[in-house]
Design a protein around this motif. Structure first.
Motif, PDB file in Angstrom:
ATOM      1  N   THR A 249      25.597  60.115   2.454  1.00 44.08           N
ATOM      2  CA  THR A 249      25.946  58.809   1.898  1.00 44.08           C
ATOM      3  C   THR A 249      26.010  58.819   0.376  1.00 44.08           C
ATOM      4  O   THR A 249      26.625  57.937  -0.215  1.00 44.08           O
ATOM      5  N   SER A 255      29.450  61.348  -3.665  1.00 40.20           N
ATOM      6  CA  SER A 255      29.815  60.150  -4.411  1.00 40.20           C
ATOM      7  C   SER A 255      29.744  60.360  -5.917  1.00 40.20           C
ATOM      8  O   SER A 255      29.932  59.403  -6.673  1.00 40.20           O
ATOM      9  N   PRO A 398      24.492  55.833  -3.696  1.00 40.54           N
ATOM     10  CA  PRO A 398      24.985  55.062  -2.558  1.00 40.54           C
ATOM     11  C   PRO A 398      25.058  53.594  -2.930  1.00 40.54           C
ATOM     12  O   PRO A 398      24.664  53.197  -4.025  1.00 40.54           O
ATOM     13  N   THR A 404      24.001  48.834   5.579  1.00 32.97           N
ATOM     14  CA  THR A 404      24.078  50.279   5.755  1.00 32.97           C
ATOM     15  C   THR A 404      24.438  50.938   4.435  1.00 32.97           C
ATOM     16  O   THR A 404      25.308  50.458   3.710  1.00 32.97           O
ATOM     17  N   LYS A 406      26.322  53.282   2.034  1.00 29.54           N
ATOM     18  CA  LYS A 406      27.647  53.893   2.021  1.00 29.54           C
ATOM     19  C   LYS A 406      27.857  54.584   0.674  1.00 29.54           C
ATOM     20  O   LYS A 406      27.144  54.350  -0.286  1.00 29.54           O
ATOM     21  N   SER A 407      28.866  55.435   0.616  1.00 31.36           N
ATOM     22  CA  SER A 407      29.211  56.109  -0.627  1.00 31.36           C
ATOM     23  C   SER A 407      29.678  55.095  -1.665  1.00 31.36           C
ATOM     24  O   SER A 407      30.333  54.106  -1.339  1.00 31.36           O
ATOM     25  N   ASN A 408      29.344  55.360  -2.923  1.00 33.86           N
ATOM     26  CA  ASN A 408      29.673  54.459  -4.026  1.00 33.86           C
ATOM     27  C   ASN A 408      30.552  55.200  -5.033  1.00 33.86           C
ATOM     28  O   ASN A 408      30.047  55.943  -5.868  1.00 33.86           O
ATOM     29  N   THR A 451      32.350  45.201   0.821  1.00 35.89           N
ATOM     30  CA  THR A 451      33.128  46.362   1.239  1.00 35.89           C
ATOM     31  C   THR A 451      32.819  47.527   0.323  1.00 35.89           C
ATOM     32  O   THR A 451      32.506  47.340  -0.852  1.00 35.89           O
ATOM     33  N   ASN A 452      32.897  48.749   0.850  1.00 39.45           N
ATOM     34  CA  ASN A 452      32.765  49.910  -0.019  1.00 39.45           C
ATOM     35  C   ASN A 452      34.115  50.573  -0.246  1.00 39.45           C
ATOM     36  O   ASN A 452      34.197  51.643  -0.816  1.00 39.45           O
TER      37      ASN A 452
END
Length: 699
Positions: A249, A255, A398, A404, A406-408, A451-452
């Motif tokens: 993540t 990321s 993240p 949850t 997620k990648s940033n 949203t990511n």
């Protein structure tokens, strides 16, 4: 060039091995770069340069074996220091490269000055006959002659007590170099730790990792990090920071700057020739000195300048300080390509004043100031003006999306690497806790509609709330929870909708209104009629039935746009208009919801026409174009409230143009396609495809 004292110790180490083993080590002779790394190189652990240093790995055994009486291939003596697990096995890689090394070349501290070498401010070299030490005052490329305009001689320590010296003067003491943090008059006190900082940046050379070995740094900094002492029970040793994160993540290759598409390597930013392993969790510490000029750059072994805390050199303007103070990030990457320090509302920065874009917030936050707003060494006390690392974790963060991680992709800090080492759970998470939302103007509910997917976002918020900003000491000085707007694409396209199922129509946050008995299909297939050029296999189908008459989709953009260039393809399959009747099929509206430009179907003596309505100079102007059923047409309309001009085209042929004057509506914000007037009790079936809007004129 290796300093003579270090050559001496390499020889002593070899002779010591001979002395206590009875014969010379073939392994030592064949792999001296790796032995040098452990004993004398700044990047290594700097084991003591005597028999005790050899005993750490070999004990009193013969040199060919290690202290567990095993050869290199099976010994376990590497494991306490090198990582023996995680995504990158440090023990295996260290053994595989014991003889060849992993770097392209070896540089030691204080090399001889060479005219063919690039130098940066702060580099230290030896020069002259007899040899003296000098520090570079400026950054300059190879070919420059040695001149005291660019170099400053480092005084011996004996000068400290009787010569007056200025902030920033360097002296050598017990083999180390120190920089003055205060101004001293003649006959001042001797070396006092509160007034001096040790210069750790002692190498002017640069190394690169050999091809195929670019992941060498990861062998210590992965999910199972290396330990900085041979004895893992030694409390003075520390684990390497987990810059690779969890590898899923977040982290450097997921990321951060090492992810696909950016593909930066560790040594693109770091210089491996600087002192590295000092058994501290964080070498950098803002210790209250009035001048800590290179401490941040030295401690993190950075290749380019990063002025933390921010300062101005004598004679520098605020703009010069900004230009020189963020070199690591701006010199070759973010400033040339994105204008981060430009005092413009540059689209690329995606960080600007919320409504008019009149202020670029990267420029605002990074402008030279002397106030302290950021805890630069993460010890709980603000100590420095803002800088890039205050908000960004360049190794990768993240972000939380609907509960949850997620990648940033823009690497806004989430708190993993700034947390207190060893804390469980990590005590600086969630730190800034920034999240994107698909529509900034609607209620933004953290945990439900963020949203990511960066391209889909229209704005964002810091979701932890002001109560938790004390965890990061970045935003709390000035802000509570706050948000911002962004333009999603830097070519100024704000809508590009093909209605293909995988193209993200539902993610684009269109609003749909469907009357009773009517229908709307966003991925209708196959395309009816003769397909227009450059279309896919699906389109938008709208049916207005006798029970409701309304079926439309609309998109409300973040802010009104002064310039819009809108194009779309449409086809009419069926209609029941009588002569003189109209049916609205789309409109462009301002921020008050008033129509600026309307699109209609019109029947005139059994001829179906495409009709436009433009509000200008206090009245509605009309335009007409004959159309046929089951034929596709490409419509383009340009509305420029800056230059007071409008124009519209059908199939690339201009139909009309003119000037906006008098009472007219400004700045389009809403795009609607379909049957938006339920009072028009006439049925029809129409199709739209390839809706595109630019906020500047396309090529």
């Amino acid at each position: 060039m290796i300093r003579s004292s270090k050559i001496f110790w390499v020889l002593i180490a070899s002779l010591s091995l001979i002395a206590f083993t009875g014969h010379a080590s073939l392994l030592m002779a064949a792999s001296s770069p790796s032995h040098a790394t452990h004993l004398v190189a700044n990047k290594g652990p700097l084991l003591t340069e005597d028999e005790a240093g050899c005993y750490v790995c070999h004990g009193t055994n013969a040199c060919q074996k290690f202290k567990d009486d095993k050869p290199l291939a099976t010994t376990t003596v590497c494991e306490p220091c090198h990582s023996n697990g995680g995504a990158y096995n440090g023990v295996a890689m260290a053994k595989a490269n014991w003889q060849t090394g992993v770097y392209t070349s070896q540089y030691q501290e204080f090399p001889l000055w060479q005219q063919t070498t690039d130098y940066e401010t702060g580099d230290i070299v030896m020069q002259g006959d007899p040899v003296d030490m000098y520090v570079a005052k400026n950054t300059f490329t190879s070919g420059s002659a040695f001149s005291l305009d660019n170099w400053k001689k480092i005084r011996p320590i004996s000068d400290v007590s009787w010569l007056g010296h200025q902030i920033g003067d360097l002296f050598k003491y017990n083999g180390k170099v120190y920089r003055s943090g205060v101004e001293h008059l003649p006959y001042c006190e001797d070396l006092v730790s509160a007034n001096w900082e040790e210069v750790k940046r002692t190498g002017a050379g640069k190394e690169f990792l050999q091809a195929g070995k670019e992941n060498w740094c990861a062998t210590c900094h992965d999910g199972q990090p290396a330990y900085s002492k041979a004895d893992p029970d030694d409390p003075t040793g520390v684990h390497a920071p987990k810059v690779l994160g969890d590898g899923t993540t977040y982290g450097f290759y997921v990321s951060g700057h090492g992810r696909p598409g950016i593909d930066q390597q560790c040594l693109d930013c770091h210089n491996s020739t600087f002192a590295h392993i000092d058994h501290n969790h964080r070498t950098y510490e803002m210790n209250g000195m009035s001048f800590v000029k290179y401490a941040y750059k030295d401690s993190y072994r950075l290749k380019e300048g990063m002025r933390v805390p921010m300062y101005k050199d004598t004679g520098e303007s605020d703009e010069d300080a900004m230009a020189n103070g963020y070199d690591l990030c701006m010199k070759t990457c973010h400033e040339p390509h994105a204008g981060v320090l430009s005092d413009l509302a540059s689209c690329q920065t995606n960080f600007r004043e919320a409504t008019s874009y009149s202020e670029q917030f990267h420029y605002f936050h990074l402008s030279f100031v002397s106030t302290t707003e950021w805890d630069s060494d993460w010890d709980g006390t603000v100590d420095a003006p803002m800088s890039c690392p205050a908000c960004h974790n360049v190794h990768g963060s993240p972000m939380m999306v609907n509960g949850t991680l997620k990648s940033n992709p823009v690497m806004i800090r989430h708190g993993e690497l700034i947390s207190t080492p060893g804390s469980d759970p990590l005590d600086k998470v969630p730190a800034i806790d920034f999240r994107w939302f698909v529509d900034y103007q609607k209620p933004r509910i953290c945990g439900t509609d963020e949203t990511n997917i960066f391209e889909h976002s229209r704005g964002g918020d810091m979701c932890n709330g002001s109560a938790l900003f004390s965890k990061n000491l970045v935003c709390e000085t000035c802000h509570g929870a706050d948000g911002y707007y962004r333009i999603p694409d830097c070519d100024a396209v704000i809508i590009d909708e093909s209605f293909e199922e995988r193209a993200g129509y539902d993610e684009e946050n269109w609003e749909e209104d469907i009357g009773d008995g009517c229908s709307l299909d966003t991925d209708y297939t196959p395309l009816p009629g003769t397909n227009p050029p450059d279309t896919g296999s699906e389109c938008l189908r709208l049916v207005s039935d006798s029970l409701g008459y309304q079926a439309m989709t609309s998109l409300e953009y973040v802010i009104p746009q002064q310039i819009t260039f809108t194009s779309f393809q449409f086809m009419v399959e069926a209609e029941d208009l009588a002569d003189g009747q109209t049916k609205t099929i789309g409109s462009l509206r301002d921020n008050a919801g008033s129509a600026v430009w309307g699109f209609l179907l019109y029947k005139d003596v059994d001829q179906l026409k495409f009709k436009t309505f433009l509000y200008n100079n206090g009245s509605w102007g009309q335009g007409f174009y004959d159309i046929s059923l089951n034929s596709w047409y490409n419509i383009m309309v340009s509305y420029d409230d800056g230059w007071n001009a409008y124009q519209w085209w059908v199939d690339d042929v201009s139909q009309n143009y003119g000037s906006l004057s008098g009472d007219h509506r400004t700045n389009i914000q809403n795009w609607t396609f379909g049957f938006e007037d339920p009072a028009q009790d006439r049925t029809a079936t129409i199709y739209f495809d390839k809706i595109t809007v630019h906020t500047e004129y396309p090529d």
